[in-house]
Design a protein around this motif. Structure first.
Motif, PDB file in Angstrom:
ATOM      1  N   GLN A 160     -10.117   5.859   7.854  1.00 47.71           N
ATOM      2  CA  GLN A 160      -8.655   5.674   7.845  1.00 47.71           C
ATOM      3  C   GLN A 160      -8.371   4.263   7.336  1.00 47.71           C
ATOM      4  OE1 GLN A 160      -7.000   8.302   8.357  1.00 47.71           O
ATOM      5  NE2 GLN A 160      -7.825   9.500  10.049  1.00 47.71           N
ATOM      6  N   VAL A 161      -7.358   4.153   6.483  1.00 47.14           N
ATOM      7  CA  VAL A 161      -7.035   2.857   5.899  1.00 47.14           C
ATOM      8  C   VAL A 161      -6.343   1.995   6.955  1.00 47.14           C
ATOM      9  CG1 VAL A 161      -5.881   1.693   3.983  1.00 47.14           C
ATOM     10  CG2 VAL A 161      -6.711   4.030   3.692  1.00 47.14           C
ATOM     11  N   GLN A 180     -10.791  -0.542   6.349  1.00 44.75           N
ATOM     12  CA  GLN A 180     -10.799   0.825   6.868  1.00 44.75           C
ATOM     13  C   GLN A 180     -11.555   0.861   8.183  1.00 44.75           C
ATOM     14  OE1 GLN A 180     -13.276   3.398   4.397  1.00 44.75           O
ATOM     15  NE2 GLN A 180     -14.543   1.670   3.783  1.00 44.75           N
ATOM     16  N   MET A 202     -12.357  -2.368   0.731  1.00 45.65           N
ATOM     17  CA  MET A 202     -11.071  -2.087   1.366  1.00 45.65           C
ATOM     18  C   MET A 202     -11.176  -2.269   2.874  1.00 45.65           C
ATOM     19  SD  MET A 202     -11.086   2.090   1.170  1.00 45.65           S
ATOM     20  CE  MET A 202      -9.738   2.333   2.337  1.00 45.65           C
ATOM     21  N   ASN A 258       1.375   4.352  -2.780  1.00 52.61           N
ATOM     22  CA  ASN A 258       1.311   5.784  -2.456  1.00 52.61           C
ATOM     23  C   ASN A 258       2.532   6.512  -2.990  1.00 52.61           C
ATOM     24  OD1 ASN A 258      -1.100   5.581  -1.030  1.00 52.61           O
ATOM     25  ND2 ASN A 258      -0.099   5.383   0.961  1.00 52.61           N
ATOM     26  N   GLU A 259       3.709   5.926  -2.754  1.00 53.45           N
ATOM     27  CA  GLU A 259       4.949   6.606  -3.114  1.00 53.45           C
ATOM     28  C   GLU A 259       5.133   6.679  -4.631  1.00 53.45           C
ATOM     29  OE1 GLU A 259       5.945   7.867  -0.277  1.00 53.45           O
ATOM     30  OE2 GLU A 259       7.240   9.131  -1.504  1.00 53.45           O
ATOM     31  N   MET A 306       2.677   6.830  -6.752  1.00 49.33           N
ATOM     32  CA  MET A 306       1.725   7.873  -7.171  1.00 49.33           C
ATOM     33  C   MET A 306       2.337   9.257  -6.953  1.00 49.33           C
ATOM     34  SD  MET A 306      -1.653   7.073  -7.949  1.00 49.33           S
ATOM     35  CE  MET A 306      -2.673   5.603  -7.946  1.00 49.33           C
ATOM     36  N   ARG A 307       3.017   9.433  -5.811  1.00 51.29           N
ATOM     37  CA  ARG A 307       3.624  10.733  -5.515  1.00 51.29           C
ATOM     38  C   ARG A 307       4.715  11.057  -6.532  1.00 51.29           C
ATOM     39  NH1 ARG A 307       3.437   8.742   0.355  1.00 51.29           N
ATOM     40  NH2 ARG A 307       1.518   9.684   1.139  1.00 51.29           N
ATOM     41  N   LEU A 314      -1.941  10.843  -0.312  1.00 51.51           N
ATOM     42  CA  LEU A 314      -1.036  10.640  -1.454  1.00 51.51           C
ATOM     43  C   LEU A 314      -0.726  11.901  -2.249  1.00 51.51           C
ATOM     44  CD1 LEU A 314      -2.670  10.339  -4.327  1.00 51.51           C
ATOM     45  CD2 LEU A 314      -3.034   8.029  -3.551  1.00 51.51           C
ATOM     46  N   ARG A 321     -16.743   7.856   3.352  1.00 50.40           N
ATOM     47  CA  ARG A 321     -17.009   6.915   4.441  1.00 50.40           C
ATOM     48  C   ARG A 321     -18.143   7.445   5.321  1.00 50.40           C
ATOM     49  NH1 ARG A 321     -17.095   1.698   5.962  1.00 50.40           N
ATOM     50  NH2 ARG A 321     -16.248   1.320   8.051  1.00 50.40           N
ATOM     51  N   LEU A 378      -9.674   3.744  -2.344  1.00 52.41           N
ATOM     52  CA  LEU A 378      -8.252   3.501  -2.113  1.00 52.41           C
ATOM     53  C   LEU A 378      -7.514   3.579  -3.439  1.00 52.41           C
ATOM     54  CD1 LEU A 378      -6.043   2.678  -0.022  1.00 52.41           C
ATOM     55  CD2 LEU A 378      -6.445   0.307  -0.718  1.00 52.41           C
ATOM     56  N   HIS A 379      -6.400   4.318  -3.431  1.00 54.81           N
ATOM     57  CA  HIS A 379      -5.552   4.421  -4.616  1.00 54.81           C
ATOM     58  C   HIS A 379      -6.350   4.751  -5.873  1.00 54.81           C
ATOM     59  CE1 HIS A 379      -2.537   1.868  -2.196  1.00 54.81           C
ATOM     60  NE2 HIS A 379      -2.313   3.148  -2.024  1.00 54.81           N
ATOM     61  N   TYR A 436      -5.185  12.227   7.609  1.00 55.24           N
ATOM     62  CA  TYR A 436      -5.619  11.015   6.904  1.00 55.24           C
ATOM     63  C   TYR A 436      -4.452  10.045   6.821  1.00 55.24           C
ATOM     64  CZ  TYR A 436      -7.353   8.052   3.101  1.00 55.24           C
ATOM     65  OH  TYR A 436      -7.739   6.977   2.336  1.00 55.24           O
ATOM     66  N   SER A 437      -4.744   8.768   6.900  1.00 56.79           N
ATOM     67  CA  SER A 437      -3.700   7.739   6.960  1.00 56.79           C
ATOM     68  C   SER A 437      -2.873   7.643   5.679  1.00 56.79           C
ATOM     69  CB  SER A 437      -4.337   6.370   7.232  1.00 56.79           C
ATOM     70  OG  SER A 437      -5.294   6.061   6.228  1.00 56.79           O
ATOM     71  N   ASP A 438      -3.462   7.958   4.526  1.00 54.00           N
ATOM     72  CA  ASP A 438      -2.790   7.723   3.244  1.00 54.00           C
ATOM     73  C   ASP A 438      -2.843   8.961   2.350  1.00 54.00           C
ATOM     74  OD1 ASP A 438      -3.552   5.022   4.365  1.00 54.00           O
ATOM     75  OD2 ASP A 438      -2.272   4.447   2.677  1.00 54.00           O
ATOM     76  N   LYS A 465       0.833  -1.203   0.000  1.00 51.85           N
ATOM     77  CA  LYS A 465       0.000   0.000   0.000  1.00 51.85           C
ATOM     78  C   LYS A 465       0.871   1.259   0.000  1.00 51.85           C
ATOM     79  CE  LYS A 465      -1.494   1.430   4.031  1.00 51.85           C
ATOM     80  NZ  LYS A 465      -1.555   2.712   4.725  1.00 51.85           N
ATOM     81  N   ASP A 466       1.911   1.244   0.831  1.00 56.02           N
ATOM     82  CA  ASP A 466       2.781   2.412   0.960  1.00 56.02           C
ATOM     83  C   ASP A 466       3.612   2.611  -0.306  1.00 56.02           C
ATOM     84  OD1 ASP A 466       1.990   2.629   3.807  1.00 56.02           O
ATOM     85  OD2 ASP A 466       3.006   0.695   3.886  1.00 56.02           O
ATOM     86  N   ASN A 488     -11.660   9.383   0.770  1.00 57.45           N
ATOM     87  CA  ASN A 488     -12.210   8.245   1.508  1.00 57.45           C
ATOM     88  C   ASN A 488     -12.940   8.630   2.793  1.00 57.45           C
ATOM     89  OD1 ASN A 488     -12.780   5.432   1.606  1.00 57.45           O
ATOM     90  ND2 ASN A 488     -11.330   5.305   3.312  1.00 57.45           N
ATOM     91  N   VAL A 529       3.923  16.617  -5.213  1.00 51.91           N
ATOM     92  CA  VAL A 529       3.127  16.664  -3.995  1.00 51.91           C
ATOM     93  C   VAL A 529       3.506  17.894  -3.176  1.00 51.91           C
ATOM     94  CG1 VAL A 529       2.738  14.187  -3.918  1.00 51.91           C
ATOM     95  CG2 VAL A 529       4.794  15.143  -2.844  1.00 51.91           C
TER      96      VAL A 529
END
Lengths: 396, 269
Positions: free
Chosen positions: A296-297, A291, A289, A177-178, A180-181, B60, B109, A282-283, B56-58, A173-174, B105, B183
């Motif tokens: 929060q994921v 959560q 997912m 994210n990275e 994508m960044r 991006l 949610r 997500l993503h 938020y946890s993620d 998952k991380d 999300n 970002v």
């Protein structure tokens, strides 16, 4: 009530309620360009034919359909193995990586990035990058770098850079994210080869199109015979959707996706996004997912890095709601037993991911009595040997 | 569509011949006990409105600083409810408008209506959702409208002109001009992109334009000021909240320097 499979997502990139484009504005023009670029390429027989030809001449396709006689005898269920583990680089991931690599070249991109969990997609992307002659950078969680050292070495040998990701739990998952960044910064010259049937539209559709060769080949190799059950492991789900899609909606065929139960669903330490998760975003896509109540994921857990992911491809989420497939789960311990079973009976060491599918068939042998099971053996287990050995010594 | 809750502010700063300063801070930073103080210090230093980050946890769209801030806030017990509560206390203490910043999300949610209603009840005048592009915005924009608040939409250097026109047509609270590719986070140098983007946006719409992403120093803020109604600075302030042993005075000083750089900027073009 069973719905229909969808040839392609709707104009908003959705499979029913799932999918979409929840991405930062910076990426939206690139996603639009990619959707058009892919649709255009895929409709071009030169591109599509070239891709199929390359799969055959370079990636080792068609992969064999192997009647697993000794396994079948041992568990009392007839099992046919689709040997994606024999594809070049050791897993089905090469199908998608080559497809997207060719597309990136055609679209004039000069740099490829990818995320990887188990490392198989990273290796496949590094391979595709070397083949098409583009620069390549792979994001990988530091925990996965530790448990998949062999694949890290392979990526580097293939000329790719591997960037450790320390955020979160340092897993798939991380790494997404990275990646994508990175893409938000470099989108003008870079293509992001996402490794599973996840992400914002058009990725889930495109990845399924590049992977559906698995199911199509199987149908052709079955020479008219129909399996009763088709089973595949599900992390993000690219091997599963690639196998399921061509079978979806055919009467009398039970499609079964096997998610990671990790330490057990009840412990909360698992990767069963469909079985124990809920719809969220997500993503870049709406899908099932893991959560909490505030969105929060949650961290997933699986012994297999490739299933250690708190989401799933939106088309597989649609398949769940439409009744086109059902989803079950297998624990870490059962998966290890699956490795052992296939190694002993067939002389094949499966990836820990694929071993979840093997383990499910073995566990459900009584219920599957008299049926023919087509099992997608998505990858080989060389990368997992150290991990498996460590568990074996703990257990003994 | 949505109520343009900051129109009064943008008209006023225009009359005053300056550009609005909108600092971002993650709710719960530097720590839950002093987070409201960080905002009041920035208000005293010359902030015109706030972007309150609901952790938020993620995240991006965020770089390492705001990622670390979000993780730290969540670890220290900050929740969605807690984030809205901080926002409410900030609005009450400073009298300044505030926007709640989150990701898609958490919004979906809770449900867009519930999320917008909670934000509005806390005193927010608008929502910023980092991964909610034009295509996915309608349910949130409509929910915000029903709750009597607005939604911000983004435009990036990669956004083509035809898309800019469609974004402007949605009548957002303001257009968040993403100044640089990439970002959130500080940049050593500013490219020509922010000015080019601002000019392209101005050419298609009179919707207020606020620039953010990659603006960290007073010099960078001042360089952009002539082209925008407002400037958002986040990571440069959040970094001080994370790294400094005595963060409030440092945040106040940084905010004062940024506000000062924007105050003599002349009316936006």
């Amino acid at each position: 009530m069973t719905g229909m499979r969808l040839d392609r997502p709707d104009e908003r990139g959705r499979f029913g309620e799932y999918g979409g484009m929840f991405a930062p504005e910076t990426l939206m023009p690139a996603l639009e360009e990619l959707a058009h670029g892919f649709a255009d390429a895929w409709a071009d027989s030169g591109f599509a034919g070239g891709f199929r030809e390359l799969l055959n001449t370079y990636a080792g396709r068609p992969t064999p359909l192997h009647g697993a006689d000794r396994l079948s005898e041992e568990i009392g269920v007839r099992v046919l193995l689709k040997r994606e583990d024999l594809a070049h680089t050791g897993a089905h991931k090469i199908n998608n990586a080559l497809g997207q690599g060719l597309l990136a070249s055609r679209m004039g991109k000069t740099r490829l990035i990818a995320e990887t969990g188990a490392g198989q997609h990273g290796v496949a992307t590094a391979t595709a990058a070397a083949y098409v002659g583009l620069e390549c950078l792979v994001y990988m969680g530091e925990k996965d770098i530790e448990r998949q050292a062999l694949n890290v070495m392979r990526m580097r040998m293939l000329g790719a850079g591997v960037i450790p990701v320390t955020a979160g739990a340092g897993t798939l998952k991380d790494a997404v994210n990275e990646a994508m960044r990175d893409w938000v910064r470099t989108v003008e010259n870079t293509h992001y080869i996402i490794g599973s049937a996840v992400g914002p539209h058009p990725f889930p559709w495109m990845v399924r199109e590049f992977q559906k060769v698995i199911g199509e080949e199987s149908i052709s190799q079955l020479e008219g015979e129909r399996p009763d059950t088709v089973v595949a492991c599900v992390g993000g789900g690219s091997n599963a959707i690639g196998m399921f899609y061509p079978f979806a909606g055919l009467p009398g065929i039970d499609l079964v996706g096997v998610e990671a139960a990790g330490h057990g669903i009840a412990t909360g330490r698992h990767g069963a996004s469909i079985g124990a998760g809920s719809p969220g975003i997500l993503h870049g896509a709406r899908t099932y997912m893991l959560q909490d109540d505030e969105g929060q994921v949650l961290e997933a857990h699986s012994i297999s890095a490739g299933l250690d992911y708190p989401g799933v491809g939106p088309e597989l989420a649609y398949f769940a709601d439409a009744g086109l497939a059902r989803y079950v789960s297998i624990t870490d311990q059962e998966a290890l037993e699956g490795v052992d079973l296939l190694a002993r009976t067939e002389g094949i060491i499966p990836a820990l991911e694929s071993a979840h599918a093997v383990a499910w068939v073995a566990r459900e042998a009584d219920a599957l009595d008299g049926r023919t099971v087509l099992l997608n053996l998505s990858g080989r287990g060389d990368k997992d040997v150290e991990m498996i050995a460590a568990h074996a010594s703990e257990g003994s | 569509m949505s109520r343009r809750c900051l129109d009064g502010l943008f008209a006023r700063v225009r009359e005053e011949g300056r550009t609005a300063f909108l600092p971002f801070m993650t709710a719960g930073l530097p720590d839950p006990g002093t987070t409201v103080e960080a905002f009041t210090a920035m208000a005293e230093a010359g902030a015109d409105a706030f972007e309150v980050g609901i952790p938020y946890s993620d995240p991006l769209m965020d770089g390492p600083i705001i990622q670390a801030a979000s993780a730290k806030a969540i670890e220290s017990g900050m929740t969605l409810r807690g984030g809205f509560e901080v926002l409410g206390r900030v609005v009450e203490a400073t009298g300044l408008p505030a926007l709640a910043m989150s990701y898609a999300n958490p919004v979906f949610r809770l449900g867009p209506d519930e999320f917008a209603r909670r934000a509005a009840d806390a005193g927010a005048c608008g929502l910023i959702v980092a991964d909610l592009p034009l295509e996915e915005a309608p349910p949130v924009a409509e929910a915000a409208h029903r709750a009597g608040i607005g939604l911000v939409l983004f435009a990036a250097p990669t956004t083509h002109d035809e898309r800019l026109a469609r974004i402007a047509a949605r009548r957002p609270v303001f257009i968040y001009g993403v100044a640089e590719l990439g970002v959130t986070g500080e940049r050593n140098r500013m490219s020509a992109r922010p000015r080019d983007l601002a000019a392209r946006i101005r050419a298609v719409t009179d919707t207020p334009l606020v620039m953010g992403v990659g603006i960290g120093t007073p010099q960078q803020a001042a360089a952009l000021a002539p082209y925008a109604d407002g400037v958002i600075v986040g990571s440069a302030l959040v970094r001080r909240a994370i790294e400094s042993p005595d963060p409030i005075p440092e945040i106040a000083a940084a905010a004062a320097a940024l506000a000062g750089a924007l105050s003599g900027s002349g009316a936006p073009k």
